[in-house]
Design an enzyme around this catalytic site. Structure first.
Site, mmCIF file in Angstrom:
data_model
loop_
_atom_site.group_PDB
_atom_site.id
_atom_site.type_symbol
_atom_site.label_atom_id
_atom_site.label_comp_id
_atom_site.label_asym_id
_atom_site.label_seq_id
_atom_site.Cartn_x
_atom_site.Cartn_y
_atom_site.Cartn_z
ATOM 1 N N LYS A 1 5.314 2.502 -2.859
ATOM 2 C CA LYS A 1 5.217 3.899 -3.289
ATOM 3 C C LYS A 1 5.425 3.939 -4.787
ATOM 4 O O LYS A 1 6.081 3.058 -5.366
ATOM 5 C CB LYS A 1 6.296 4.759 -2.609
ATOM 6 C CG LYS A 1 5.913 6.225 -2.495
ATOM 7 C CD LYS A 1 4.854 6.427 -1.419
ATOM 8 C CE LYS A 1 4.519 7.896 -1.192
ATOM 9 N NZ LYS A 1 3.590 8.084 -0.094
ATOM 10 N N LYS B 1 0.847 -1.194 0.000
ATOM 11 C CA LYS B 1 0.000 0.000 0.000
ATOM 12 C C LYS B 1 0.874 1.232 0.000
ATOM 13 O O LYS B 1 1.848 1.307 0.741
ATOM 14 C CB LYS B 1 -0.886 0.004 1.260
ATOM 15 C CG LYS B 1 -1.890 1.123 1.291
ATOM 16 C CD LYS B 1 -3.116 0.741 0.521
ATOM 17 C CE LYS B 1 -4.086 1.886 0.388
ATOM 18 N NZ LYS B 1 -3.605 2.951 -0.512
ATOM 19 N N ASN C 1 -3.540 20.123 2.896
ATOM 20 C CA ASN C 1 -4.582 19.279 3.459
ATOM 21 C C ASN C 1 -4.276 18.878 4.904
ATOM 22 O O ASN C 1 -5.101 19.036 5.802
ATOM 23 C CB ASN C 1 -4.757 18.027 2.590
ATOM 24 C CG ASN C 1 -5.899 17.164 3.062
ATOM 25 O OD1 ASN C 1 -6.952 17.649 3.432
ATOM 26 N ND2 ASN C 1 -5.677 15.860 3.090
ATOM 27 N N THR D 1 -5.523 12.144 7.580
ATOM 28 C CA THR D 1 -4.146 12.310 8.038
ATOM 29 C C THR D 1 -4.067 13.390 9.108
ATOM 30 O O THR D 1 -3.455 13.195 10.170
ATOM 31 C CB THR D 1 -3.209 12.635 6.866
ATOM 32 O OG1 THR D 1 -3.317 11.618 5.878
ATOM 33 C CG2 THR D 1 -1.770 12.718 7.333
ATOM 34 N N SER E 1 -7.452 4.642 4.517
ATOM 35 C CA SER E 1 -7.323 3.924 3.247
ATOM 36 C C SER E 1 -7.641 2.447 3.450
ATOM 37 O O SER E 1 -8.290 1.809 2.607
ATOM 38 C CB SER E 1 -5.906 4.075 2.688
ATOM 39 O OG SER E 1 -5.739 5.326 2.070
ATOM 40 N N LYS F 1 5.000 2.248 8.734
ATOM 41 C CA LYS F 1 3.793 2.985 9.103
ATOM 42 C C LYS F 1 2.596 2.047 9.251
ATOM 43 O O LYS F 1 1.833 2.132 10.219
ATOM 44 C CB LYS F 1 3.500 4.054 8.054
ATOM 45 C CG LYS F 1 2.399 5.024 8.427
ATOM 46 C CD LYS F 1 2.195 6.082 7.350
ATOM 47 C CE LYS F 1 3.402 6.975 7.194
ATOM 48 N NZ LYS F 1 3.157 8.111 6.277
#
Length: 435
Positions: free
Chosen positions: A124, A88, A239, A208, A368, A112
């Protein structure tokens, strides 16, 4: 003996000699990884396995531009680890993106996900381009061709992209549609961060920043700091930064400083955050010209005396150069890698409690995961339920990492890496190596 990088390969192994002192995002991550590996007494084989990506893909992306020219872009996808589950991680479009940066970010995603107990590995992706210079149609063609090149990589049970720098909900919609067309069925779970109308989760956009605030409040409680009238500084007003500032403001905190690319803004009495957000929205998402605070430099902003500093902008904002001048009691890393490895020891000596990025900004990947679960079930939750479950998972993760910190008498960052690496290493040993 310290783990050291082999200059002729990407492998890391034990070898006598000094640790590297290069201040780069990847090396900063590796410095922390080496510390945890030594504390856990990882064997060399496991260390090498967890230090290196399981898959790196580089593709050329030919795109017919609006004026008829053919232009070729370069794209990357790195899967660092898939021991805990499907990999992910975000997909960024940026002119300076490169394979080394993508590798570093993919490894961060592994730790994470492990820290917040989400059953994903780390990945990524990136495409080297300037999205500001591309038309919407060019961006769509670029995204769809990149997706077509990654059909054997992406998948709801294999690798799941999400938005990142230079990409958004619409980018994810194009990826989902392209993948679905080739699959001859609608596959909503192949990406997260989609618009809710096509399977996205409510609360994802704010997740986040909400996660940052949840762990920040938990840390303040540990130090006996009330959020009411606490002085807060937020670097970055995108954001993550704007949501963090807004939620701390709603807790009664005095947000005395904020910043974006136009510079910093300071008001000792506290900034009206809803007014700042409204101003930025009406000013092409920029605070330039904002009159609710006095202008200061971004450098001055970081050194303001405050209870909480939330760096939510870019990497390497606090280094050994300015770390001695930091006056915050708590730093909550909203961005990835805002503090270099060389600055960690300075901040620890000053008594600053640092909530590391792999914990503080894990709210995005947590929601997510919620989105992926909802897509797989075909049943969607209310925003209130999403937020409640996010807050619970982030609080639980903070307490787990805090307990590790107390057990080993180490920093929160070191504790986060120890917990994450042990979890992945233990899972790897249970699964074994297929031969």
């Amino acid at each position: 003996m310290p783990y050291k990088k082999d200059t002729y390969s990407t492998l890391y192994y034990k070898e006598p000699g000094p640790k590297l002192d290069k201040e780069s995002p990847f090396e900063s991550m590796m410095e922390r990884f080496r510390f945890a590996a030594e504390l856990l007494k990882l064997d060399d084989g496991t260390f090498q396995y967890l230090s290196n990506p399981v898959k790196q893909v580089t593709v050329s992306i030919p795109v017919e531009m609006d004026d008829g020219r053919l232009e070729v872009f370069e794209g990357y996808r790195v899967i660092h680890d898939n021991v805990l589950g499907p990999s992910k991680g975000g997909l960024r479009f940026a002119p300076d993106v490169n394979i080394d940066e993508v590798k570093a970010l993919a490894s961060w995603m592994t730790w994470k996900c492990a820290v917040v107990n989400v059953p994903f590995g780390g990945a990524k992706g990136g495409v080297r381009c300037n999205p500001r210079e591309l038309s919407p149609r060019e961006l769509e063609r670029l995204t769809r061709r990149f997706t077509a090149s990654m059909l054997e990589v992406f998948g709801p049970d294999e690798d799941i992209p999400a938005p990142d720098m230079g990409t958004n909900e619409h980018t994810m919609a194009w990826i989902m549609d392209t993948y679905s067309m080739h699959s001859r069925k609608t596959v909503t779970a192949v990406v997260t961060g989609k618009p809710p109308i096509i399977g996205g989760s409510l609360g994802r956009r704010e997740a986040t920043g909400r996660g940052v605030v949840t762990v920040t409040l938990a840390a303040m409680s540990k130090l006996g700091i009330s959020p009411v009238n606490a002085k807060v500084v937020v670097q970055g007003f995108g954001n993550v930064g704007s949501v963090s500032a807004k939620l701390m403001y709603e807790q009664g905190a005095r947000v005395i400083g904020v910043s974006d690319v136009s510079g910093g803004y300071f008001n000792a009495e506290g900034i009206d955050i809803p007014a700042a957000i409204e101003y930025a929205a009406q000013n092409r998402f920029s605070l330039e010209g904002f009159t609710g605070a006095a202008p200061i430099s971004n450098e001055e902003l970081l050194e303001l005396e405050c209870d909480v500093l939330i760096p939510a902008a870019k990497e390497d904002q606090i280094s050994r150069v300015n770390a001695p001048n930091i006056k915050a009691k708590i730093i909550s890393e909203g961005a990835n890698g805002p503090i270099t490895a060389n600055a960690d020891a300075i901040l620890e000596e000053k008594g600053v409690l640092v909530i590391p990025d792999i914990l503080a900004n894990a709210g995005g990947v947590t929601v997510s995961y919620f989105e992926w679960v909802q897509d797989r079930q075909g049943y969607f939750w209310t925003e209130e339920r999403v937020n409640r479950r996010l807050n619970r998972m982030m609080r639980n993760a903070f307490q787990l990492i805090f307990d590790v910190k107390e057990e080993y008498n180490i920093t929160l960052r070191q504790a986060a890496y120890v917990y994450a690496i042990k979890k992945v290493a233990d899972t790897l040993k249970l699964r074994g190596i297929y031969a």
